[in-house]
Every structure is written in C-alpha cells, then in structure tokens.
Scaffold this motif. Sequence first.
Motif, mmCIF file in Angstrom:
data_model
loop_
_atom_site.group_PDB
_atom_site.id
_atom_site.type_symbol
_atom_site.label_atom_id
_atom_site.label_comp_id
_atom_site.label_asym_id
_atom_site.label_seq_id
_atom_site.Cartn_x
_atom_site.Cartn_y
_atom_site.Cartn_z
ATOM 1 N N MET A 1 38.195 177.662 64.995
ATOM 2 C CA MET A 1 39.260 177.228 65.910
ATOM 3 C C MET A 1 39.562 175.739 65.730
ATOM 4 S SD MET A 1 41.393 177.750 68.461
ATOM 5 C CE MET A 1 42.130 176.928 69.850
ATOM 6 N N ASN A 2 38.492 174.907 65.737
ATOM 7 C CA ASN A 2 38.696 173.470 65.606
ATOM 8 C C ASN A 2 39.357 173.120 64.280
ATOM 9 O OD1 ASN A 2 37.568 173.018 68.107
ATOM 10 N ND2 ASN A 2 35.513 172.584 67.321
ATOM 11 N N GLN A 3 38.949 173.801 63.200
ATOM 12 C CA GLN A 3 39.530 173.527 61.889
ATOM 13 C C GLN A 3 41.012 173.925 61.854
ATOM 14 O OE1 GLN A 3 37.980 171.900 59.352
ATOM 15 N NE2 GLN A 3 40.006 171.916 58.372
ATOM 16 N N GLU A 4 41.339 175.035 62.482
ATOM 17 C CA GLU A 4 42.731 175.491 62.527
ATOM 18 C C GLU A 4 43.589 174.485 63.288
ATOM 19 O OE1 GLU A 4 45.388 179.419 63.755
ATOM 20 O OE2 GLU A 4 43.294 179.245 64.425
ATOM 21 N N ILE A 5 43.057 173.994 64.411
ATOM 22 C CA ILE A 5 43.800 172.992 65.191
ATOM 23 C C ILE A 5 43.995 171.731 64.365
ATOM 24 C CG2 ILE A 5 43.666 171.441 67.180
ATOM 25 C CD1 ILE A 5 42.271 173.692 68.706
ATOM 26 N N PHE A 6 42.956 171.323 63.677
ATOM 27 C CA PHE A 6 43.041 170.125 62.831
ATOM 28 C C PHE A 6 44.117 170.300 61.758
ATOM 29 C CE2 PHE A 6 41.793 167.948 58.915
ATOM 30 C CZ PHE A 6 41.699 166.635 59.353
ATOM 31 N N ASN A 7 44.125 171.449 61.111
ATOM 32 C CA ASN A 7 45.102 171.700 60.047
ATOM 33 C C ASN A 7 46.532 171.704 60.580
ATOM 34 O OD1 ASN A 7 43.019 171.923 58.190
ATOM 35 N ND2 ASN A 7 42.910 174.170 58.351
ATOM 36 N N LYS A 8 46.738 172.341 61.727
ATOM 37 C CA LYS A 8 48.093 172.435 62.276
ATOM 38 C C LYS A 8 48.588 171.080 62.784
ATOM 39 C CE LYS A 8 47.949 177.366 63.394
ATOM 40 N NZ LYS A 8 48.988 177.716 62.418
ATOM 41 N N LEU A 9 47.721 170.293 63.389
ATOM 42 C CA LEU A 9 48.128 168.960 63.820
ATOM 43 C C LEU A 9 48.424 168.067 62.622
ATOM 44 C CD1 LEU A 9 45.709 168.288 66.835
ATOM 45 C CD2 LEU A 9 48.155 168.802 66.908
ATOM 46 N N SER A 10 47.675 168.246 61.541
ATOM 47 C CA SER A 10 47.945 167.490 60.325
ATOM 48 C C SER A 10 49.334 167.824 59.783
ATOM 49 C CB SER A 10 46.876 167.779 59.263
ATOM 50 O OG SER A 10 45.604 167.325 59.692
ATOM 51 N N LEU A 11 49.673 169.120 59.797
ATOM 52 C CA LEU A 11 51.007 169.528 59.353
ATOM 53 C C LEU A 11 52.090 168.903 60.236
ATOM 54 C CD1 LEU A 11 50.466 173.347 58.587
ATOM 55 C CD2 LEU A 11 50.924 171.510 56.927
ATOM 56 N N LEU A 12 51.817 168.885 61.541
ATOM 57 C CA LEU A 12 52.794 168.331 62.476
ATOM 58 C C LEU A 12 53.035 166.847 62.189
ATOM 59 C CD1 LEU A 12 54.456 169.205 64.972
ATOM 60 C CD2 LEU A 12 52.577 168.360 66.392
ATOM 61 N N LEU A 13 51.975 166.106 61.897
ATOM 62 C CA LEU A 13 52.104 164.691 61.611
ATOM 63 C C LEU A 13 52.762 164.436 60.266
ATOM 64 C CD1 LEU A 13 48.656 163.388 62.943
ATOM 65 C CD2 LEU A 13 50.902 163.086 63.984
ATOM 66 N N GLN A 14 52.818 165.440 59.423
ATOM 67 C CA GLN A 14 53.485 165.331 58.132
ATOM 68 C C GLN A 14 54.959 165.736 58.201
ATOM 69 O OE1 GLN A 14 51.199 167.512 55.177
ATOM 70 N NE2 GLN A 14 49.285 166.693 56.008
ATOM 71 N N GLY A 15 55.436 166.015 59.413
ATOM 72 C CA GLY A 15 56.841 166.373 59.587
ATOM 73 C C GLY A 15 57.113 167.857 59.460
ATOM 74 N N GLN A 16 56.080 168.665 59.411
ATOM 75 C CA GLN A 16 56.253 170.107 59.332
ATOM 76 C C GLN A 16 55.932 170.733 60.687
ATOM 77 O OE1 GLN A 16 54.441 171.948 55.812
ATOM 78 N NE2 GLN A 16 53.987 169.881 55.049
ATOM 79 N N VAL A 17 56.564 171.863 60.955
ATOM 80 C CA VAL A 17 56.318 172.563 62.214
ATOM 81 C C VAL A 17 55.396 173.746 61.917
ATOM 82 C CG1 VAL A 17 57.327 173.728 64.189
ATOM 83 C CG2 VAL A 17 58.588 171.901 63.042
ATOM 84 N N PRO A 18 54.154 173.691 62.370
ATOM 85 C CA PRO A 18 53.205 174.768 62.054
ATOM 86 C C PRO A 18 53.490 176.046 62.848
ATOM 87 C CG PRO A 18 52.180 173.143 63.481
ATOM 88 C CD PRO A 18 53.524 172.605 63.141
ATOM 89 N N GLU A 19 52.974 177.142 62.328
ATOM 90 C CA GLU A 19 53.062 178.407 63.055
ATOM 91 C C GLU A 19 52.146 178.363 64.264
ATOM 92 O OE1 GLU A 19 55.145 180.822 62.403
ATOM 93 O OE2 GLU A 19 55.952 179.719 60.673
ATOM 94 N N GLU A 20 52.463 179.227 65.222
ATOM 95 C CA GLU A 20 51.648 179.245 66.436
ATOM 96 C C GLU A 20 50.225 179.747 66.151
ATOM 97 O OE1 GLU A 20 53.578 181.479 69.453
ATOM 98 O OE2 GLU A 20 55.248 180.072 69.670
ATOM 99 N N ILE A 21 49.323 179.326 66.997
ATOM 100 C CA ILE A 21 47.920 179.733 66.899
ATOM 101 C C ILE A 21 47.774 181.110 67.532
ATOM 102 C CG2 ILE A 21 45.563 179.191 67.602
ATOM 103 C CD1 ILE A 21 46.423 176.242 67.727
ATOM 104 N N GLY A 22 47.139 182.001 66.829
ATOM 105 C CA GLY A 22 46.881 183.327 67.405
ATOM 106 C C GLY A 22 45.847 183.250 68.509
ATOM 107 N N VAL A 23 46.111 183.900 69.631
ATOM 108 C CA VAL A 23 45.211 183.804 70.788
ATOM 109 C C VAL A 23 44.473 185.122 71.059
ATOM 110 C CG1 VAL A 23 46.581 181.998 71.876
ATOM 111 C CG2 VAL A 23 47.094 184.392 72.362
ATOM 112 N N ASP A 24 44.795 186.169 70.304
ATOM 113 C CA ASP A 24 44.201 187.476 70.592
ATOM 114 C C ASP A 24 42.697 187.497 70.381
ATOM 115 O OD1 ASP A 24 46.691 188.413 71.223
ATOM 116 O OD2 ASP A 24 47.089 189.234 69.220
ATOM 117 N N ASP A 25 42.232 186.718 69.399
ATOM 118 C CA ASP A 25 40.801 186.743 69.072
ATOM 119 C C ASP A 25 39.999 185.687 69.808
ATOM 120 O OD1 ASP A 25 41.321 188.808 67.299
ATOM 121 O OD2 ASP A 25 41.663 187.439 65.610
ATOM 122 N N LEU A 26 40.678 184.916 70.640
ATOM 123 C CA LEU A 26 39.965 183.858 71.345
ATOM 124 C C LEU A 26 39.294 184.430 72.588
ATOM 125 C CD1 LEU A 26 42.581 180.959 71.106
ATOM 126 C CD2 LEU A 26 40.620 181.389 69.628
#
Length: 203
Positions: A1-26
């Motif tokens: 989970m933490n790694q996925e959040i890190f990756n998506k925030l990194s994409l956001l800071l690079q000007g890209q809009v990441p896909e939503e995080i899946g919540v079914d398995d949380l």
Amino acid sequence: MNQEIFNKLSLLLQGQVPEEIGVDDLVSDDERRLADLLNELFTNVREVHSFIVPLSQGQLNGIRLPQPRNFFSSPFKELHSRLVHLTWQANQVAQGDYNQRIDFMGDFSDAFNAMIVSLDRNEKDLKIKIAELKAALSRISQLEGILPICSRCKKIRQEGTDPREQNSWEPVESFITAKTLAMFSHGLCPECMAALYGDSEKW
C-alpha cells in the motif's frame, strides 16, 4: 500500500494524473480512508487538467466544468467566466460599440481599454475625413468629353445651350473654376507681350 501511494504521488508531482487506488483489498479502515482521500484528490486533479488544457488553447465553449465540490478548479472557473464575458465584449467592439470597458483583468484591462479608446478616436477621425472628401467631391466635376470652344476668343459654350446666343458662352477661366478647385493667375506670354508692347528689349 505504502509503495503504491508513493508511486502515484510521484506520478502526480511529475504532471501525470495517476489511476485511482483500488480499495477492495484493503482491510484497515485507515487505509481505506487514506485511499478514498487520495482517489478524490486524483479525481479533482483530473477534472482540473481536463478543464484547463482546452482553456489554455482558447476553447471556451463546450468545455465540461469541474464539479462544484472541486475547490482546486475555482480560480480556473472564474477565469473561464471572465474570458467568456471578454469575448462577448470584444464582439460588441467589433460591431462598433466603443463603450465597452473591462476592469477585472489587471494590466490587460488597461491595454484593452486603451485599444478601444484608440479605435473610437480613429473611427471618428476617419468619418471626418470621409465627410471632407465627400464635400470636396460634391464641388468637383470631372472634365471629360468634347468641350465646344470658340476658335477665336476661346470661350466655352455651356452644355445644352443655344450656340447662337452670346450668353451661352463663358470665359474658359470661369468654366474651369466652376467645375474644379483650380484658380487662375494672369500674366502675358512672350508672344502676346511682344504683340502688345513691341520689342521685348523694351520691357
């Protein structure tokens, strides 16, 4: 989970809009709340991006506005509204309405308003010039065609008059002065001077 959040925030800071995080398995409620908040952030950024890209290209109509809950978009929606109104005002100016003024776009307002004042002044000056030209043209008749002129005294017969009547004939100076803006000054050519006063060495 933490790694996925890190990756998506990194994409956001690079000007890209990441896909939503899946919540079914949380499993953790905290993780679900965090994922929901991040997904809402991604959605808001996606809406803003979809809105401002065509806006930056000058497209004002047919743009899908972000949801009212998207507070990131508020300044861009305000800009869109002002640009739509400005476009309407520019169209009014193009149709001759020089009373339009704007006061909501800082330095651009000053430049826009100065342009309108200049257009208004130039159009008024142009109308004055056109009126002056029309007035001048109304006083000028083009000399063309065959002019009936006396071969002896050089008087010109007025158009449509009886050539047998003396008052049908007028001096060439009067005729040209009446038809144009030309004016005459008189003198004597050498031939006439000699005929009137004799040898040129005497005058």
